[in-house]
Design a protein around this motif. Sequence first.
Motif: not given
Length: 202
Positions: A53-54, A59-63, A89-91, A101-103
Motif C-alpha cells: 500500500t505504501e 508511486l502515485a505521488r511521483r506520477l 484510465r490506468n494513469l 499496481n503498474l507493471r
Amino acid sequence: MQTIATKRIDDALCCTRRWGAVQTGEDTPSTDLSAAGEAVQSAAQQDLGETFTEARRDLARRLRYIRQHHPEGPFTLEAFSETVGVSKRNLAQAESPTGANLRIETLIRVAYNLGIDRWAYFLDEEIFDRVNVELSVVKEFAAKRVETVALRSTHVQNIPGETLAQLSELIAGITSLGQSANEILQDMPESEHGIGQDRRQR
C-alpha cells in the motif's frame, strides 16, 4: 480500541507463552501451536500488505509530481497519457490516493517517453529527487530560452542532490545576468552599438 500495533504485540506474547509451555513440558494442545503459527503468518501478511500500500502511494505521488513539473508540462491527464503511451484510465488509477499496481514494463515506458533514462525514478526516492533537480535545470533553461549548453558529460552521476541544487541556482543566476545584459543592449541607441566598430575601422 485495540490498535494494529497492540494486536501484534498481544499475538507475539501469546505465541511466546505457548512456546514456553512446550519448552517446560506443560500440556499444550496441538491446536494452540497451530493457532500460534497462523497468527505469525497473518501478522507477516499484514506487514507485506501495508508495504504494498505504501509503495502504491509513493508511486502515485511521483506520477502526479512529474506530470505537473516536467519541463514540457504541466500535462493534463489526457495529454500525459498520449505522451507516455499509457491509457488514461490506468494513469488515473495509478495517481489515485490509494494508487494501483503498474507493471515494471509500464513504468519503464513512462520514464523513457519523458526522457528519463533512470528506470528506478518511480521506485527509488533518492533517484527521484536527483532527477527532479536535473529536470528543474532543464526547465529553467527553457524559461530563459537557452538553446544550447556545452557539457563535458551528458550524464551527471554520483553528485549529491545538494550540490546539484547549488549548480542549478548558479546556472539560473548566470542565465539571468545574460538576459539582463541582452535587454540593456537592446535599449541602447544604434550609435552606441557601433562605437567599437567605428574604432576598429579607424
